[in-house]
Scaffold this active site. Structure first.
Site, mmCIF file in Angstrom:
data_model
loop_
_atom_site.group_PDB
_atom_site.id
_atom_site.type_symbol
_atom_site.label_atom_id
_atom_site.label_comp_id
_atom_site.label_asym_id
_atom_site.label_seq_id
_atom_site.Cartn_x
_atom_site.Cartn_y
_atom_site.Cartn_z
ATOM 1 N N GLY A 185 28.832 -79.224 76.448
ATOM 2 C CA GLY A 185 28.898 -79.748 77.810
ATOM 3 C C GLY A 185 29.427 -78.709 78.789
ATOM 4 O O GLY A 185 29.055 -78.693 79.962
ATOM 5 N N SER A 202 38.038 -78.908 79.302
ATOM 6 C CA SER A 202 39.295 -79.386 79.887
ATOM 7 C C SER A 202 40.325 -79.752 78.816
ATOM 8 O O SER A 202 41.523 -79.526 79.008
ATOM 9 C CB SER A 202 39.023 -80.593 80.796
ATOM 10 O OG SER A 202 38.386 -81.625 80.071
ATOM 11 N N ASP A 212 39.156 -77.104 69.285
ATOM 12 C CA ASP A 212 38.199 -77.167 70.390
ATOM 13 C C ASP A 212 37.952 -78.627 70.764
ATOM 14 O O ASP A 212 38.213 -79.530 69.957
ATOM 15 C CB ASP A 212 36.873 -76.507 69.949
ATOM 16 C CG ASP A 212 35.994 -76.105 71.122
ATOM 17 O OD1 ASP A 212 36.285 -76.485 72.275
ATOM 18 O OD2 ASP A 212 34.980 -75.405 70.876
ATOM 19 N N LYS A 244 35.090 -90.023 73.427
ATOM 20 C CA LYS A 244 34.168 -89.108 72.736
ATOM 21 C C LYS A 244 33.713 -89.651 71.378
ATOM 22 O O LYS A 244 32.823 -89.087 70.750
ATOM 23 C CB LYS A 244 34.842 -87.745 72.540
ATOM 24 C CG LYS A 244 35.449 -87.135 73.803
ATOM 25 C CD LYS A 244 34.387 -86.781 74.802
ATOM 26 C CE LYS A 244 34.899 -86.100 76.049
ATOM 27 N NZ LYS A 244 35.509 -84.811 75.853
ATOM 28 N N GLU A 249 31.223 -71.085 70.609
ATOM 29 C CA GLU A 249 32.026 -72.118 69.941
ATOM 30 C C GLU A 249 31.573 -72.319 68.495
ATOM 31 O O GLU A 249 32.393 -72.466 67.586
ATOM 32 C CB GLU A 249 31.927 -73.436 70.705
ATOM 33 C CG GLU A 249 32.672 -73.413 72.033
ATOM 34 C CD GLU A 249 32.417 -74.630 72.895
ATOM 35 O OE1 GLU A 249 33.236 -74.901 73.778
ATOM 36 O OE2 GLU A 249 31.404 -75.322 72.702
ATOM 37 N N THR A 256 36.751 -74.326 74.422
ATOM 38 C CA THR A 256 36.449 -74.299 75.860
ATOM 39 C C THR A 256 36.328 -75.730 76.375
ATOM 40 O O THR A 256 35.849 -76.613 75.663
ATOM 41 C CB THR A 256 35.134 -73.537 76.097
ATOM 42 O OG1 THR A 256 35.339 -72.165 75.719
ATOM 43 C CG2 THR A 256 34.703 -73.588 77.559
#
Ligand code: 5RP
Length: 262
Positions: free
Chosen positions: A104, A35, A89, A129, A111, A33
């Site tokens: 987030g 962007s 992911d 990240k 997840e 999940t």
């Protein structure tokens, strides 16, 4: 490569595109999940429609389920799939041991369940990240609504005696109302700034009644695929120690998933 995509979207796209190499015909695939994961779902949808790839997808949120169905991926529940070949992911942070902060997007519970039920977890991310030490990104914890303020107070009291720099939690809101997860729970974001012992913290948090799960993913991620704004992609496998780098060439035209939203 033209430059219609921003560097950050290019980085997410090339990471997602490269991660598709981990997906083979007939696989059961956990779909993340966020962007970056949305780019992945679109890329896989393209492979299903144009290359005849046959996969079964297990989404980690209702948002991802909607998108997966829209792009033509067969969607089943985790209980139907039982066990997955790979989950791909995004992440909010990853460190040198490929431990993660996730949640987030508020989907950390599904997840974590889906990633743990997979032979391999592949994280796709842009270079922002990557961190030395987890914790600059607020750590999400999923809590049951009943007594959430008491749970929050208990968490803050527990944190004050641990090896973290901050101890305040903030209930995640959408406008004037609490954000509610797919499981009907709330999210409290813990502003810790620096987590020196993520393994210990993950265990301690899950001992507190009212906490359903926390966003620390310890020893779950196997591979990170990190994209760059210039199309380069680095792949690091924590189990084999192998690191590779290549470049994804693509035509950034109007057809490149222009209606992608997440
Ligand atoms: C959702 C997540 C996401 O994977 C994480 O927030 C990264 O999202 P993005 O790819 O949009 O930066 O954990 O719960």
């Amino acid at each position: 490569m033209s430059s219609r995509l921003s560097p950050i979207d290019t980085a997410k796209f090339v990471a997602a595109k490269r991660a598709c190499d981990f997906v083979e015909d007939g696989m059961r695939v956990g779909l993340g999940t966020g962007s970056t994961a949305a780019w992945l779902v679109r890329c896989l949808g393209e492979m299903v429609n144009e290359d005849g790839l046959r996969i079964t997808g297990v989404p980690t949120s209702s948002r991802t389920a909607d998108l997966a169905r829209k792009v033509g991926i067969k969607v089943v529940s985790l209980d139907e799939a039982k066990w997955l070949d790979v989950t791909i992911d995004g992440a909010d942070e990853f460190d040198g041991e490929l431990n993660l902060i996730k949640g987030g997007g508020g989907a950390l519970l599904q997840e974590k369940i889906v990633a743990t039920a997979s032979d391999r977890m592949v994280v796709i991310a842009d270079r922002t990240k990557q961190v030395e030490t987890l914790g600059a990104f607020p750590l999400p914890i999923e809590v049951v609504p009943f007594g959430w303020q008491t749970t929050k107070a208990l968490v803050e009291e527990t944190l004050s005696s641990l090896d973290v720099m901050g101890d305040s939690g903030i209930l995640r809101m959408i406008g004037d109302t609490p954000f509610v997860t797919d499981e009907g729970n709330y999210i409290i974001d813990l502003h810790l700034h620096r987590i020196d012992n993520a393994r210990q913290l993950a265990l301690i948090l899950n001992q507190i009644p009212g906490i359903v799960e926390n966003g620390l993913f310890i020893d779950i991620c196997d591979v990170v695929v990190m994209g760059h704004g210039d199309g380069r992609v680095e792949v690091r496998d924590i189990n084999t120690g192998v690191r590779t780098e290549d470049r994804i060439e693509f035509i950034d035209n109007d057809n490149l998933f222009t209606d992608l939203t997440d």
